[in-house]
Design a protein around this motif. Structure first.
Motif, PDB file in Angstrom:
ATOM      1  N   ASN A  48      83.788  15.225 -26.402  1.00  0.00           N
ATOM      2  CA  ASN A  48      84.241  14.380 -25.388  1.00  0.00           C
ATOM      3  C   ASN A  48      85.476  13.326 -25.899  1.00  0.00           C
ATOM      4  O   ASN A  48      85.399  12.990 -27.289  1.00  0.00           O
ATOM      5  CB  ASN A  48      83.351  13.374 -24.547  1.00  0.00           C
ATOM      6  N   THR A  49      86.543  13.062 -25.338  1.00  0.00           N
ATOM      7  CA  THR A  49      87.510  12.202 -25.688  1.00  0.00           C
ATOM      8  C   THR A  49      87.352  10.788 -24.776  1.00  0.00           C
ATOM      9  O   THR A  49      87.475  10.815 -23.610  1.00  0.00           O
ATOM     10  CB  THR A  49      88.952  12.935 -25.555  1.00  0.00           C
ATOM     11  N   TYR A  50      87.460   9.846 -25.598  1.00  0.00           N
ATOM     12  CA  TYR A  50      87.668   8.416 -24.930  1.00  0.00           C
ATOM     13  C   TYR A  50      88.770   7.603 -25.232  1.00  0.00           C
ATOM     14  O   TYR A  50      88.871   7.642 -26.495  1.00  0.00           O
ATOM     15  CB  TYR A  50      86.215   7.722 -25.509  1.00  0.00           C
ATOM     16  N   GLN A  51      89.456   7.402 -24.424  1.00  0.00           N
ATOM     17  CA  GLN A  51      90.711   6.802 -24.310  1.00  0.00           C
ATOM     18  C   GLN A  51      90.659   5.124 -24.102  1.00  0.00           C
ATOM     19  O   GLN A  51      90.301   4.922 -22.799  1.00  0.00           O
ATOM     20  CB  GLN A  51      91.803   7.341 -23.550  1.00  0.00           C
ATOM     21  N   GLY A  52      91.175   4.281 -24.865  1.00  0.00           N
ATOM     22  CA  GLY A  52      91.124   2.776 -24.598  1.00  0.00           C
ATOM     23  C   GLY A  52      89.902   2.150 -24.985  1.00  0.00           C
ATOM     24  O   GLY A  52      88.822   2.713 -24.826  1.00  0.00           O
ATOM     25  N   THR A  53      90.022   0.918 -24.835  1.00  0.00           N
ATOM     26  CA  THR A  53      88.855   0.142 -25.717  1.00  0.00           C
ATOM     27  C   THR A  53      87.761  -0.117 -24.495  1.00  0.00           C
ATOM     28  O   THR A  53      86.740  -0.118 -24.934  1.00  0.00           O
ATOM     29  CB  THR A  53      89.381  -1.397 -25.917  1.00  0.00           C
ATOM     30  N   ALA A  54      88.101   0.056 -23.068  1.00  0.00           N
ATOM     31  CA  ALA A  54      87.041   0.135 -22.124  1.00  0.00           C
ATOM     32  C   ALA A  54      86.063   1.512 -22.423  1.00  0.00           C
ATOM     33  O   ALA A  54      84.992   1.279 -22.166  1.00  0.00           O
ATOM     34  CB  ALA A  54      87.425  -0.159 -20.738  1.00  0.00           C
ATOM     35  N   ALA A  55      86.771   2.478 -22.540  1.00  0.00           N
ATOM     36  CA  ALA A  55      86.038   3.909 -22.623  1.00  0.00           C
ATOM     37  C   ALA A  55      85.266   3.759 -24.007  1.00  0.00           C
ATOM     38  O   ALA A  55      84.189   4.409 -23.726  1.00  0.00           O
ATOM     39  CB  ALA A  55      87.157   4.920 -22.587  1.00  0.00           C
TER      40      ALA A  55
END
Length: 119
Positions: A48-55
């Motif tokens: 999985n890819t998590y983009q940005g600080t919230a994710a």
């Protein structure tokens, strides 16, 4: 011609931001861990890819509570001034029980821009 082969370094030679992230991650301190990332950082973990600080913050919270495990830093390497690898040995109640993971860090402006975690 550049030699892009990683070279072994001592753990205390890792940049402060990587050490801060790893220490906070081990302590399940999501608030501190997320400060190590750029605003638009990406993390790739478990397909999985998590983009940005919230994710990334959600991913850190989930990874801190999904399983119980111990994590030990077993090796550190540097490819160039922006690329580092930290190898960890994990043991816990996740499928398989033990795994060695390589954390591939890319830095920008003294923050983590990209982190890929792979077995």
């Amino acid at each position: 011609m550049h030699d892009n082969q990683p070279r072994t370094i001592t753990p205390n030679a890792l940049p402060e931001v990587i050490t801060r992230y790893l220490t906070a991650h081990r302590a399940h301190d999501t608030a501190t861990a997320v400060t190590a990332f750029t605003d638009n950082a990406t993390v790739i973990d478990d397909g999985n890819t998590y983009q940005g600080t919230a994710a990334i913050e959600k991913w850190l919270d989930r990874s801190a509570t999904e399983f119980t495990y111990t994590i030990h830093l077993t090796g550190t390497q540097q490819t160039d001034p922006a690329h580092y690898i930290a190898t960890h040995h994990l043991e816990g109640n996740f499928p398989g029980g033990t795994i060695d993971l390589r954390y591939h860090f890319t830095l920008r402006d003294n923050l983590i821009e990209h982190l890929a975690i792979e077995a």
